[in-house]
Scaffold this motif. Structure first.
Motif, PDB file in Angstrom:
ATOM      1  N   SER A  28     -13.182  -0.712  -3.254  1.00 53.12           N
ATOM      2  CA  SER A  28     -12.932   0.648  -3.715  1.00 53.12           C
ATOM      3  C   SER A  28     -13.497   0.880  -5.099  1.00 53.12           C
ATOM      4  CB  SER A  28     -11.414   0.893  -3.723  1.00 53.12           C
ATOM      5  OG  SER A  28     -11.091   2.113  -4.336  1.00 53.12           O
ATOM      6  N   TYR A  58      -6.138   5.723  -6.386  1.00 46.58           N
ATOM      7  CA  TYR A  58      -6.003   5.487  -4.947  1.00 46.58           C
ATOM      8  C   TYR A  58      -4.601   5.813  -4.451  1.00 46.58           C
ATOM      9  CZ  TYR A  58      -5.554   3.018  -0.547  1.00 46.58           C
ATOM     10  OH  TYR A  58      -5.295   2.720   0.769  1.00 46.58           O
ATOM     11  N   HIS A  98      -6.834   1.645  -9.078  1.00 46.99           N
ATOM     12  CA  HIS A  98      -5.720   1.188  -8.256  1.00 46.99           C
ATOM     13  C   HIS A  98      -4.546   0.802  -9.135  1.00 46.99           C
ATOM     14  CE1 HIS A  98      -7.372   0.722  -4.067  1.00 46.99           C
ATOM     15  NE2 HIS A  98      -8.466   0.989  -4.739  1.00 46.99           N
TER      16      HIS A  98
END
Length: 238
Positions: free
Chosen positions: A37, A81, A41
């Motif tokens: 990603s 996220y 996060h």
């Protein structure tokens, strides 16, 4: 939609701030690497995200369709996220029953922006798929377009959105066969896996259909598609 009510803005802010206090740096780095990603996060487990969204929605009381769409949009904004995951949970847990075919356009924007199975699959099955299962006819043109879209996540979604109907005992086998046949020669792993996944679900109730479909196309099928498709078939089915 009109501008969101201040209570929705406050609720979204509360969810985001609550999530920001959870998680660990170690888990955040592990999740980011696992999902490959490029988002920030926080390292918050999915059950904690789900509980946070559930508590916020419960505190808000009854929510209209527009309320839910506004809340999801507020949660999605930004590049964290888990905030986006909270938006997905809002759409799937609270809005799937009230979304209609006209809302597939809004879902498409989220699907295009997700760029990971961890968000796409939940939206595909439990949001778009819920709408398709409830009102299949008006959704057909959108699914057909998604099945030929240049974005492979939309093509994957066109397949996965058929899962709720399959699981309910009302599979659209003609559409499934048409989509899967058109995508069978693709090299994209997530499309290959989706074809096999959907066929595997069909095989639970209709192993004969899947066995015949696989036999006819076996030379064209990738290994991952074949393995997924036949996983639940009897050993002598092929």
């Amino acid at each position: 939609m009109t501008d969101p009510h201040p209570r929705l803005v406050a609720a979204a802010t509360g969810v985001r701030e609550a999530l920001d206090r959870m998680g660990t740096a170690e888990r955040a780095e592990r999740d980011r690497a696992y999902l490959r990603s490029d988002l920030a996060h926080l390292g918050v487990p999915v059950p904690d995200v789900r509980r946070t969204v559930t508590a916020a929605c419960r505190a808000l009381g009854p929510l209209t369709r527009d309320d839910i769409l506004h809340l999801a949009a507020l949660l999605w904004s930004g590049d964290v996220y888990e905030h986006r995951q909270a938006a997905v949970e809002t759409l799937t847990a609270r809005a799937a029953a009230v979304l209609g075919p006209e809302d597939l356009t809004a879902l498409e924007r989220y699907l295009r922006a997700s760029r990971t199975w961890a968000l796409v699959d939940t939206l595909a099955v439990h949001a778009a798929g819920a709408v398709v299962a409830r009102e299949p006819a008006p959704c057909g043109a959108t699914l057909d377009r998604w099945a030929h879209d240049g974005d492979f996540w939309l093509r994957r979604t066109a397949l996965l959105a058929l899962l709720p109907g399959i699981r309910a005992g009302a599979p659209d086998l003609r559409r499934l066969s048409r989509y899967a046949d058109a995508m069978l020669d693709e090299r994209e792993f997530f499309v290959r896996k989706a074809i096999g996944w959907v066929l595997r679900e069909v095989s639970v109730r209709d192993p004969g259909f899947v066995a015949a479909w696989v036999r006819e196309r076996r030379p064209r099928m990738s290994g991952v598609t074949f393995r997924e498709a036949v996983r639940r078939l009897p050993a002598d089915a092929l």
